[in-house]
Write an enzyme that holds these catalytic residues in place. Structure first.
Site, PDB file in Angstrom:
ATOM      1  N   GLU A 112      52.799  32.370   7.739  1.00  0.00           N
ATOM      2  CA  GLU A 112      52.697  33.747   8.221  1.00  0.00           C
ATOM      3  C   GLU A 112      52.324  33.807   9.708  1.00  0.00           C
ATOM      4  O   GLU A 112      51.608  32.958  10.224  1.00  0.00           O
ATOM      5  CB  GLU A 112      51.650  34.498   7.393  1.00  0.00           C
ATOM      6  N   CYS A 150      49.366  36.278  16.488  1.00  0.00           N
ATOM      7  CA  CYS A 150      48.454  35.325  15.868  1.00  0.00           C
ATOM      8  C   CYS A 150      49.302  34.328  15.095  1.00  0.00           C
ATOM      9  O   CYS A 150      50.003  34.696  14.155  1.00  0.00           O
ATOM     10  CB  CYS A 150      47.510  36.067  14.925  1.00  0.00           C
ATOM     11  N   CYS A 193      45.732  24.281   4.777  1.00  0.00           N
ATOM     12  CA  CYS A 193      44.614  23.821   5.604  1.00  0.00           C
ATOM     13  C   CYS A 193      43.731  22.944   4.736  1.00  0.00           C
ATOM     14  O   CYS A 193      43.586  23.195   3.544  1.00  0.00           O
ATOM     15  CB  CYS A 193      43.826  25.037   6.100  1.00  0.00           C
ATOM     16  N   CYS A 246      37.012  25.935   3.874  1.00  0.00           N
ATOM     17  CA  CYS A 246      36.002  26.986   4.078  1.00  0.00           C
ATOM     18  C   CYS A 246      35.945  27.925   2.865  1.00  0.00           C
ATOM     19  O   CYS A 246      36.974  28.357   2.339  1.00  0.00           O
ATOM     20  CB  CYS A 246      36.293  27.780   5.346  1.00  0.00           C
ATOM     21  N   CYS A 288      37.826  31.614   3.022  1.00  0.00           N
ATOM     22  CA  CYS A 288      39.153  31.779   3.630  1.00  0.00           C
ATOM     23  C   CYS A 288      40.280  31.539   2.627  1.00  0.00           C
ATOM     24  O   CYS A 288      40.221  30.609   1.824  1.00  0.00           O
ATOM     25  CB  CYS A 288      39.270  30.794   4.796  1.00  0.00           C
ATOM     26  N   SER A 314      34.555  28.872  15.299  1.00  0.00           N
ATOM     27  CA  SER A 314      34.145  29.575  14.085  1.00  0.00           C
ATOM     28  C   SER A 314      32.824  28.978  13.635  1.00  0.00           C
ATOM     29  O   SER A 314      32.800  27.947  12.985  1.00  0.00           O
ATOM     30  CB  SER A 314      35.207  29.401  12.998  1.00  0.00           C
ATOM     31  N   HIS A 351      29.806  30.764  12.160  1.00  0.00           N
ATOM     32  CA  HIS A 351      29.514  31.379  10.853  1.00  0.00           C
ATOM     33  C   HIS A 351      28.152  31.078  10.248  1.00  0.00           C
ATOM     34  O   HIS A 351      27.781  31.702   9.253  1.00  0.00           O
ATOM     35  CB  HIS A 351      30.596  31.039   9.816  1.00  0.00           C
ATOM     36  N   ASN A 360      36.378  39.777   5.439  1.00  0.00           N
ATOM     37  CA  ASN A 360      37.529  40.440   4.818  1.00  0.00           C
ATOM     38  C   ASN A 360      37.684  39.959   3.387  1.00  0.00           C
ATOM     39  O   ASN A 360      37.338  38.818   3.067  1.00  0.00           O
ATOM     40  CB  ASN A 360      38.807  40.135   5.611  1.00  0.00           C
ATOM     41  N   CYS A 374      41.908  38.536   9.459  1.00  0.00           N
ATOM     42  CA  CYS A 374      41.373  37.173   9.536  1.00  0.00           C
ATOM     43  C   CYS A 374      41.024  36.649   8.155  1.00  0.00           C
ATOM     44  O   CYS A 374      40.341  37.324   7.389  1.00  0.00           O
ATOM     45  CB  CYS A 374      40.087  37.141  10.344  1.00  0.00           C
TER      46      CYS A 374
END
Ligand code: SAH
Length: 344
Positions: free
Chosen positions: A94, A107, A114, A118, A121, A216, A218, A292, A335
């Site tokens: 995407e 983006c 990946c 995490c 995500c 990142s 966090h 999100n 995100c």
């Protein structure tokens, strides 16, 4: 078989020159060729100012990577466009085009899946399938531009994947998109986001590019960070911050620290103070991101009140901080919501 052919959209003008001169062609043809490729030509046939013979010779040796749009969604809320591209091997990734007043931003994804794991995500569900090639990343930008008719001025490497886990290809992509003979997008208009791979940050620092590095973070403490970001277990926060300091000292570019706000996990005043003590000495900017929604994950975003209080602690400590506005929520383009999909 395309496999045996050269991926010409991954080649820089200097390399195209060498290729052409091997074919007995004048080197200025490389400029024409690169210009076509940078405008997302889908085949050699489109390159009308190259002779038919040359086009035929090129297509014997090389292929022009051209992704297909599998799906295009446009947000009714803010006009954000999300593309699902089909890659040559049937995988799909995407790309998101966001429309800001300061310019259109794309983006891009850097990997199919990946392997960073995490906990918050969607991109890492299912692990890493493979890295993206330079031409695939290049096409995410130029094919989005061509399809949407929007001119892209900014690029963020914040889609699916960990850019520093695909270092060589990402650097080549940056050279392609930045090249003055092609799209010529300035490094200052490009942001690269990483979960904090120390060796990659050091390698990037050595190149001294003028892009913006986003880390990142966090969580400011190892206990929390290792729990939500397994990649932290290898190095820890202290070593990561030392690499950030080296990066800042070498490039003189302020680092942006991304900080997702997760209810009851990383949003206490104590963690805000600790965060301030980490980023303040290197003049870092903190970007707070309300978590999100990702269906498979049980985590919840912090309340707006908690986010405001957290922000205030940072401000009181003199840290530069903003809260990120989320775009494209109705098409799962925000995100952490991008995910790998099977193509065919
Ligand atoms: N692997 C890189 C690039 C991905 S960037 C990195 O980790 O930085 C995607 C950004 O969205 C990262 O800051 C990531 O931590 C963040 N993100 C991931 N899941 C999210 C979620 N559910 N809500 C908000 N942001 C999220």
């Amino acid at each position: 078989m395309q496999d045996a052919k050269i991926d010409i959209k991954s080649m820089l003008p200097e390399e195209l020159s060498a290729l052409l001169s091997d074919m007995g062609q004048p080197s200025y043809r490389a400029k024409q060729l690169f210009s076509w490729l940078s405008r997302d030509a889908g085949s050699f046939d489109e390159m009308s100012d190259l002779s038919k013979e040359l086009r035929a010779k090129l297509s014997e040796k090389c292929f022009v990577y051209a992704p297909k749009v599998l799906r295009k969604q446009v947000s009714a809320l803010d006009g954000t466009i999300k593309y699902l591209w089909e890659l040559e091997d049937g995988n799909a990734v995407e790309t998101v085009v966001m429309r800001y007043r300061h310019g259109n931003t794309v983006c891009i994804s850097t990997e199919v899946g990946c392997r960073m794991g995490c906990a918050f995500c969607a991109s890492t569900l299912g692990g890493l399938v493979r890295v993206l090639t330079p031409s695939e990343m290049f096409s995410e930008v130029i094919a989005s531009e061509r399809d949407s008719g929007l001119s892209i001025s900014n690029i963020v490497l914040m889609g699916i994947g960990e850019p520093l886990d695909n270092y060589e290809n990402v650097i080549r992509f940056l050279q392609l998109i930045n090249h003055p003979q092609g799209r010529n997008i300035g490094m200052r208009h490009i942001s690269l986001s990483t979960c904090g791979l120390v060796d990659g940050i050091d390698a990037l620092a050595a190149l001294d590019l003028q892009l913006t590095l986003s880390v990142s973070l966090h969580a400011p403490d190892d206990e929390t960070r290792s729990r939500i970001m397994p990649a932290n277990r290898a190095c820890g926060v202290e070593k990561l911050m030392e690499a950030c300091r080296r990066y800042y000292e070498k490039t003189q570019r302020r680092i942006s620290f991304e900080y997702i706000m997760i209810d009851g996990v990383n949003d206490s005043d104590r963690q805000a103070k600790l965060l301030a003590s980490l980023v303040k000495p290197i003049g870092g900017h903190v970007n707070l991101i309300p978590l999100n929604h990702v269906e498979e994950r049980a985590l919840k975003p912090s309340s707006p009140e908690r986010i405001a209080a957290f922000q205030k602690v940072l401000e009181q400590k003199g840290v530069n901080v903003t809260v990120r506005r989320s775009l494209g929520g109705d098409v799962d383009a925000s995100c952490g919501q991008l995910r790998r999909k099977a193509g065919k």
